[in-house]
Design a protein around this motif. Structure first.
Motif, PDB file in Angstrom:
ATOM      1  N   MET A 269       8.239  -7.769  -5.797  1.00 36.20           N
ATOM      2  CA  MET A 269       7.606  -7.703  -4.474  1.00 36.20           C
ATOM      3  C   MET A 269       8.662  -7.856  -3.373  1.00 36.20           C
ATOM      4  O   MET A 269       8.683  -7.066  -2.407  1.00 36.20           O
ATOM      5  CB  MET A 269       6.561  -8.813  -4.353  1.00 36.20           C
ATOM      6  CG  MET A 269       5.938  -8.908  -2.975  1.00 36.20           C
ATOM      7  SD  MET A 269       4.610 -10.121  -2.906  1.00 36.20           S
ATOM      8  CE  MET A 269       5.525 -11.652  -3.043  1.00 36.20           C
ATOM      9  N   CYS A 270       9.527  -8.828  -3.518  1.00 36.06           N
ATOM     10  CA  CYS A 270      10.517  -9.086  -2.453  1.00 36.06           C
ATOM     11  C   CYS A 270      11.510  -7.939  -2.342  1.00 36.06           C
ATOM     12  O   CYS A 270      11.912  -7.560  -1.234  1.00 36.06           O
ATOM     13  CB  CYS A 270      11.232 -10.408  -2.711  1.00 36.06           C
ATOM     14  SG  CYS A 270      10.121 -11.812  -2.536  1.00 36.06           S
ATOM     15  N   LYS A 271      11.911  -7.374  -3.493  1.00 37.52           N
ATOM     16  CA  LYS A 271      12.833  -6.222  -3.441  1.00 37.52           C
ATOM     17  C   LYS A 271      12.178  -5.054  -2.720  1.00 37.52           C
ATOM     18  O   LYS A 271      12.808  -4.354  -1.941  1.00 37.52           O
ATOM     19  CB  LYS A 271      13.212  -5.798  -4.866  1.00 37.52           C
ATOM     20  CG  LYS A 271      14.340  -6.609  -5.440  1.00 37.52           C
ATOM     21  CD  LYS A 271      14.808  -5.999  -6.743  1.00 37.52           C
ATOM     22  CE  LYS A 271      15.744  -6.954  -7.454  1.00 37.52           C
ATOM     23  NZ  LYS A 271      15.892  -6.658  -8.852  1.00 37.52           N
ATOM     24  N   ARG A 272      10.896  -4.866  -3.001  1.00 39.09           N
ATOM     25  CA  ARG A 272      10.180  -3.759  -2.369  1.00 39.09           C
ATOM     26  C   ARG A 272      10.087  -3.975  -0.852  1.00 39.09           C
ATOM     27  O   ARG A 272      10.283  -3.054  -0.070  1.00 39.09           O
ATOM     28  CB  ARG A 272       8.780  -3.683  -2.983  1.00 39.09           C
ATOM     29  CG  ARG A 272       7.878  -2.651  -2.394  1.00 39.09           C
ATOM     30  CD  ARG A 272       8.256  -1.256  -2.873  1.00 39.09           C
ATOM     31  NE  ARG A 272       7.166  -0.348  -2.620  1.00 39.09           N
ATOM     32  CZ  ARG A 272       6.891   0.709  -3.360  1.00 39.09           C
ATOM     33  NH1 ARG A 272       7.640   0.999  -4.404  1.00 39.09           N
ATOM     34  NH2 ARG A 272       5.884   1.485  -3.064  1.00 39.09           N
ATOM     35  N   ASP A 276      14.396   0.291   1.472  1.00 40.94           N
ATOM     36  CA  ASP A 276      14.328   1.267   2.578  1.00 40.94           C
ATOM     37  C   ASP A 276      12.873   1.579   2.902  1.00 40.94           C
ATOM     38  O   ASP A 276      12.496   1.723   4.066  1.00 40.94           O
ATOM     39  CB  ASP A 276      15.042   2.565   2.173  1.00 40.94           C
ATOM     40  CG  ASP A 276      16.545   2.343   2.102  1.00 40.94           C
ATOM     41  OD1 ASP A 276      17.008   1.296   2.599  1.00 40.94           O
ATOM     42  OD2 ASP A 276      17.246   3.198   1.514  1.00 40.94           O
ATOM     43  N   ARG A 277      12.074   1.689   1.856  1.00 43.21           N
ATOM     44  CA  ARG A 277      10.663   2.001   2.069  1.00 43.21           C
ATOM     45  C   ARG A 277       9.956   0.873   2.844  1.00 43.21           C
ATOM     46  O   ARG A 277       9.162   1.106   3.737  1.00 43.21           O
ATOM     47  CB  ARG A 277       9.999   2.216   0.704  1.00 43.21           C
ATOM     48  CG  ARG A 277       8.631   2.800   0.823  1.00 43.21           C
ATOM     49  CD  ARG A 277       7.976   2.966  -0.536  1.00 43.21           C
ATOM     50  NE  ARG A 277       6.565   3.157  -0.286  1.00 43.21           N
ATOM     51  CZ  ARG A 277       5.846   4.129  -0.773  1.00 43.21           C
ATOM     52  NH1 ARG A 277       6.385   4.999  -1.578  1.00 43.21           N
ATOM     53  NH2 ARG A 277       4.576   4.240  -0.464  1.00 43.21           N
ATOM     54  N   GLY A 278      10.271  -0.371   2.437  1.00 44.45           N
ATOM     55  CA  GLY A 278       9.703  -1.518   3.144  1.00 44.45           C
ATOM     56  C   GLY A 278      10.180  -1.567   4.584  1.00 44.45           C
ATOM     57  O   GLY A 278       9.418  -1.904   5.502  1.00 44.45           O
ATOM     58  N   ALA A 281       8.332   0.577   6.982  1.00 43.74           N
ATOM     59  CA  ALA A 281       7.075  -0.021   7.468  1.00 43.74           C
ATOM     60  C   ALA A 281       7.338  -1.374   8.147  1.00 43.74           C
ATOM     61  O   ALA A 281       6.389  -2.055   8.529  1.00 43.74           O
ATOM     62  CB  ALA A 281       6.112  -0.208   6.304  1.00 43.74           C
ATOM     63  N   ARG A 282       8.610  -1.724   8.279  1.00 43.76           N
ATOM     64  CA  ARG A 282       9.034  -3.000   8.906  1.00 43.76           C
ATOM     65  C   ARG A 282       8.272  -4.187   8.287  1.00 43.76           C
ATOM     66  O   ARG A 282       7.741  -5.059   8.975  1.00 43.76           O
ATOM     67  CB  ARG A 282       8.844  -2.926  10.415  1.00 43.76           C
ATOM     68  CG  ARG A 282       9.608  -1.742  10.982  1.00 43.76           C
ATOM     69  CD  ARG A 282      10.022  -1.809  12.440  1.00 43.76           C
ATOM     70  NE  ARG A 282       9.390  -2.742  13.300  1.00 43.76           N
ATOM     71  CZ  ARG A 282       8.693  -2.432  14.422  1.00 43.76           C
ATOM     72  NH1 ARG A 282       8.511  -1.167  14.751  1.00 43.76           N
ATOM     73  NH2 ARG A 282       8.199  -3.367  15.183  1.00 43.76           N
ATOM     74  N   LEU A 283       8.238  -4.185   6.943  1.00 42.53           N
ATOM     75  CA  LEU A 283       7.422  -5.202   6.248  1.00 42.53           C
ATOM     76  C   LEU A 283       7.954  -6.617   6.452  1.00 42.53           C
ATOM     77  O   LEU A 283       7.168  -7.563   6.514  1.00 42.53           O
ATOM     78  CB  LEU A 283       7.345  -4.892   4.741  1.00 42.53           C
ATOM     79  CG  LEU A 283       6.567  -3.634   4.346  1.00 42.53           C
ATOM     80  CD1 LEU A 283       6.488  -3.504   2.829  1.00 42.53           C
ATOM     81  CD2 LEU A 283       5.161  -3.642   4.947  1.00 42.53           C
ATOM     82  N   THR A 284       9.261  -6.790   6.535  1.00 39.12           N
ATOM     83  CA  THR A 284       9.786  -8.160   6.681  1.00 39.12           C
ATOM     84  C   THR A 284       9.293  -8.819   7.967  1.00 39.12           C
ATOM     85  O   THR A 284       9.298 -10.044   8.083  1.00 39.12           O
ATOM     86  CB  THR A 284      11.334  -8.178   6.680  1.00 39.12           C
ATOM     87  OG1 THR A 284      11.785  -7.291   7.700  1.00 39.12           O
ATOM     88  CG2 THR A 284      11.898  -7.769   5.336  1.00 39.12           C
TER      89      THR A 284
END
Ligand SMILES: Cc1cc2nc3c(=O)[nH]c(=O)nc-3n(C[C@H](O)[C@H](O)[C@H](O)COP(=O)(O)OP(=O)(O)OC[C@H]3O[C@@H](n4cnc5c(N)ncnc54)[C@H](O)[C@@H]3O)c2cc1C
Length: 409
Positions: A269-272, A276-278, A281-284
């Motif tokens: 999950m954290c790697k995703r 780049d994909r995360g 979507a600016r997931l962090t």
């Protein structure tokens, strides 16, 4: 990436073995998971090949009894290794860890005949063990409802009955059967008897799927099966005590493997999120994403601390019944939380076999039922904790364990 974040850090050799197992899992097992999940013939050939490599690498049976090849005598130390074995659903079988509990039980309670005919081949990886307690017509959580019978006849024990959801029954060399050997009080009514799977009257009735996937659980039947008298494990009528002894160690061993799977889901999950994909979507930056990371981390760290507590008390031969049950439930919750959050972050890809998450999700659901259902364990722990207050006392959290002598689960 450091393996150790816990105050009860292991010494060498546990740390070294944990690193070796992790490398083996990452480099040799995970790349072959699609093959291991495939049809049964090629999957078992692949598993055998990897098990042979694990043996050659000196990573087989690491928590077998120290007198019989095990490299770690402390359960608390082994937990660090077990977590790494558990990072793949196939790891425990490949490292011989599926048989760990049986090696201890057969060594402690087996007759000379049991040690010769079952334990010796098990230690060498030449036999596969299984355990037959659950029955179609009985309540798994209530041993008093078990009906499979064993009566003494000339030449041994004659067994009749039916068991189901028996792990590895499709490839087992023998089953440790829980059977009723006497009427009356439950404490003296049950016994454990070892039954080779090639004996006359033993049948595999059918394979049972788990949420649509066949993973080796079967329904099996015994029709006038006769085995020698000294295939009795321990003493006649001591079956309930042996069941409780099995569960004490067995729950910790399984829960450690589940924690390894939970940690793998967390890593994925954290790697995703950080990929780049995360990033696209600016997931962090999303608070809900951070909450998922927090909740998974919290669940894993909490379960790990509870497991180590249970293991330290096991090593110190203290009563750890409450701690084991707490840890087992916590490890199930950690795995379910971690895999669910990971699937959410992966989106649709997490639901199909392009990632390992869908398989782990099915496994996670089973952990709330096998080896004691959550409900039964929670109920037993609650009752035992309240026992301290029912007599007008308080529970002293600074003592090494809950008061001994209260009713066990
Ligand atoms: C993947 C898998 C592998 C398994 N492998 C084996 C194996 O190798 N050998 C083997 O013998 N068995 C095995 N089992 C069976 C397993 O041990 C039983 O399913 C388990 O003991 C629960 O028994 P049960 O299914 O009869 O459920 P029950 O005991 O009937 O419980 C069903 C539900 O009733 C309620 N309940 C029951 N008791 C209580 C209580 N005290 N307090 C509150 N609520 C309660 C809960 O909601 C519980 O979930 C396996 C099961 C699974 C899923």
């Amino acid at each position: 990436m450091t393996l150790v974040t816990h105050r009860n850090a292991p010494g060498e050799p546990a740390l070294g073995l944990a690193r070796q197992v992790r490398t083996f899992i990452d480099e040799q097992v995970i790349p072959r998971e699609p093959e291991l999940a495939g049809d049964s013939a090629s999957a078992s050939a692949c598993q055998d090949e990897l098990a042979t490599q694990a043996r050659i690498a000196g990573l087989w049976g690491l928590f077998y009894p120290a007198s019989h090849g095990g490299k770690l005598a402390s359960l608390a130390d082994y937990l660090w290794v077990a977590e790494q074995e558990g990072r793949s659903e196939y790891g425990p079988a490949i490292f011989g860890a599926d048989a760990t509990l049986d090696t201890h039980m057969l060594l402690r309670h087996g007759s000379q005949a049991i040690k010769r005919d079952f334990l010796a081949p098990l230690l060498m990886g030449e036999a596969v063990s299984s355990y037959g307690m659950s029955e179609p017509q009985s309540i798994g959580s209530i041993p008093a409802t078990l009906t499979t019978s064993a009566e003494q006849v000339a030449g041994g024990w004659r067994l009749n009955g039916r068991k189901w959801f028996i792990c590895r029954a499709d490839c087992a060399s023998f089953v440790t059967v829980v059977a009723r050997t006497a009427e009356g009080e439950l404490g003296g009514a049950l016994s454990m008897i070892l039954v080779p799977t090639d004996v006359a009257g033993f049948r595999i009735e059918r394979q049972l799927d788990i949420l649509g996937r066949f993973t080796g659980q079967c329904e099996i039947a015994f029709s006038d099966v006769v085995v020698p008298r000294d295939y009795l494990l321990g003493q006649a009528g001591r079956g309930l005590a042996l069941m409780q002894e099995r569960l004490g160690l067995g729950r910790v061993l399984r829960a450690a493997h589940w924690l390894g799977l939970a940690q793998r889901c967390f890593d994925l999950m954290c790697k995703r999120i950080c990929s780049d994909r995360g990033e696209m979507a600016r997931l962090t930056e999303k608070q809900l994403v951070r909450l998922r990371v927090f909740q998974s981390f919290q669940a894993i760290a909490g379960a790990r601390a509870l497991l180590h507590d249970a293991a330290h008390k096991f090593d110190a031969r203290l009563d750890n019944n409450v701690e084991v049950n707490l840890a087992k439930v916590a490890a199930s919750q950690a795995l379910s939380t971690a895999v669910d959050h990971a699937i959410q972050i992966f989106g649709a890809e997490g639901l199909c076999d392009l990632s390992p998450l869908s398989g782990i999700y099915r496994t996670a659901r089973t952990t709330h039922i096998l080896d004691g259902t959550d409900d039964a364990l929670i109920s037993a722990v609650g009752r035992r904790l309240l026992d301290a207050y029912a007599t007008g006392g308080l529970l002293d959290f600074s003592t090494p364990s809950v008061p001994a002598g209260a009713v066990p689960a």
